[in-house]
Design an enzyme around this catalytic site. Structure first.
Site, PDB file in Angstrom:
ATOM      1  N   VAL A  89      87.160  20.073  85.909  1.00  0.00           N
ATOM      2  CA  VAL A  89      88.558  19.696  86.075  1.00  0.00           C
ATOM      3  C   VAL A  89      88.758  19.101  87.457  1.00  0.00           C
ATOM      4  CG1 VAL A  89      89.191  22.043  86.808  1.00  0.00           C
ATOM      5  CG2 VAL A  89      90.963  20.505  85.942  1.00  0.00           C
ATOM      6  N   SER A  90      89.442  17.962  87.532  1.00  0.00           N
ATOM      7  CA  SER A  90      89.783  17.300  88.783  1.00  0.00           C
ATOM      8  C   SER A  90      88.521  17.008  89.595  1.00  0.00           C
ATOM      9  CB  SER A  90      90.786  18.176  89.558  1.00  0.00           C
ATOM     10  OG  SER A  90      91.386  17.452  90.604  1.00  0.00           O
ATOM     11  N   TRP A  91      88.397  17.542  90.824  1.00  0.00           N
ATOM     12  CA  TRP A  91      87.188  17.353  91.638  1.00  0.00           C
ATOM     13  C   TRP A  91      85.956  17.793  90.859  1.00  0.00           C
ATOM     14  CZ3 TRP A  91      83.192  20.287  93.503  1.00  0.00           C
ATOM     15  CH2 TRP A  91      82.495  19.825  94.636  1.00  0.00           C
TER      16      TRP A  91
END
Length: 278
Positions: A101-103
């Site tokens: 998720v995300s980074w």
């Protein structure tokens, strides 16, 4: 976290806080190797591991986040993907479904590219192809890089909606309390090293060669990673599909937890159902 096994171990020369769920339960599915968002600790995603109770989960705090000690030297996506593979070796796991998720979505992409033989399927949530991404909203990005969001409750309260988008609708207040309550601030060095790890990184040139089945999940009201990045990711990969939650923000895994879990489960189970039908 009651059902998780949590411990410190040295993997590839780095001491990491590791957690896994149901790894010894002899389940019918491969485990999920999960990469978290920047600055986030294991507890932040523990609800997802609990919701997908039919699968084992493996994750670890990046150096300088959660319970992992500060990194001595910087790292990058290549070295941490190698460390993750070493962890799988230590645990005796040959194949995983990879999620980020995300980074952590960038880490998940890199792991799948670097260790494609260990990867069955790939799930990317609220993420982008790195340097060649569509920028997020400036108002959100300036709050994201401010370390006060981890240590100043008033700052987090005031700017939560600006940071994360659609969380203030429907179940947003509950998601907000849950997220803040589970976050442990990263160390300054840990946070800076996570930022440095992605400098100049992009998956855009390599993704067309990734033949894995991929689920891309995006929030339509995400201020940090705007939904155009999900469309870009889905177009770059030959076997990718895109699911968008129109009123979801950056934390749609929390605010739209039931829908998110249903989409993840359907995607991961798809091949198993086809095999049973045959």
């Amino acid at each position: 976290m009651d059902s998780a096994t949590v411990y410190l171990d040295e993997i590839g020369g780095r001491t990491l806080r590791i957690a896994h769920w149901r790894l010894d339960d002899n389940l019918d599915h491969p485990p999920v190797l999960f990469f978290n968002g920047i600055g986030a600790n294991i507890e932040a995603v523990a609800p997802l591991a609990a919701a997908l109770g039919e699968r084992a989960f493996i994750m670890f705090d990046m150096p300088g986040t959660g319970g992992s000690p500060d990194p001595v030297v910087p790292y990058n996506t290549f070295t941490m993907s190698w460390v993750a593979k070493k962890l799988l070796d230590r645990l005796g796991v040959l194949e995983v479904d990879v999620m980020g998720v995300s980074w952590g979505g960038a880490m998940a992409q890199h792991f799948a590219l670097q260790h494609h033989k260990r990867t069955r399927k790939l799930i990317l949530a609220a993420t982008s192809p790195g340097m060649l991404m569509v920028p997020g909203k400036l108002s959100a990005l300036t709050k994201m890089v401010d370390p006060r969001r981890y240590v100043d409750a008033d700052f987090m309260n005031e700017h939560f909606a600006t940071l994360y988008g659609g969380v203030m609708r429907d179940s947003g207040a509950k998601a907000k309390r849950s997220h803040i309550g589970r976050i442990t601030p990263p160390s300054p060095r840990g946070y800076v090293y996570q930022l440095i790890a992605m400098l100049g990184w992009t998956s855009a040139l390599a993704l067309p060669f990734l033949k894995k089945d991929v689920l891309v999940m995006m929030g339509g009201d995400d201020n940090i990673v705007v939904p155009a990045n999900g469309k870009l990711l889905a177009e770059l990969m030959p076997n990718a599909r895109l699911v968008e939650f129109p009123d979801g923000g950056h934390l749609f895994l929390l605010t739209h937890s039931e829908e998110s879990v249903a989409a993840i489960r359907a995607f991961l189970d798809e091949e198993d159902e086809l095999a049973e039908a045959a």
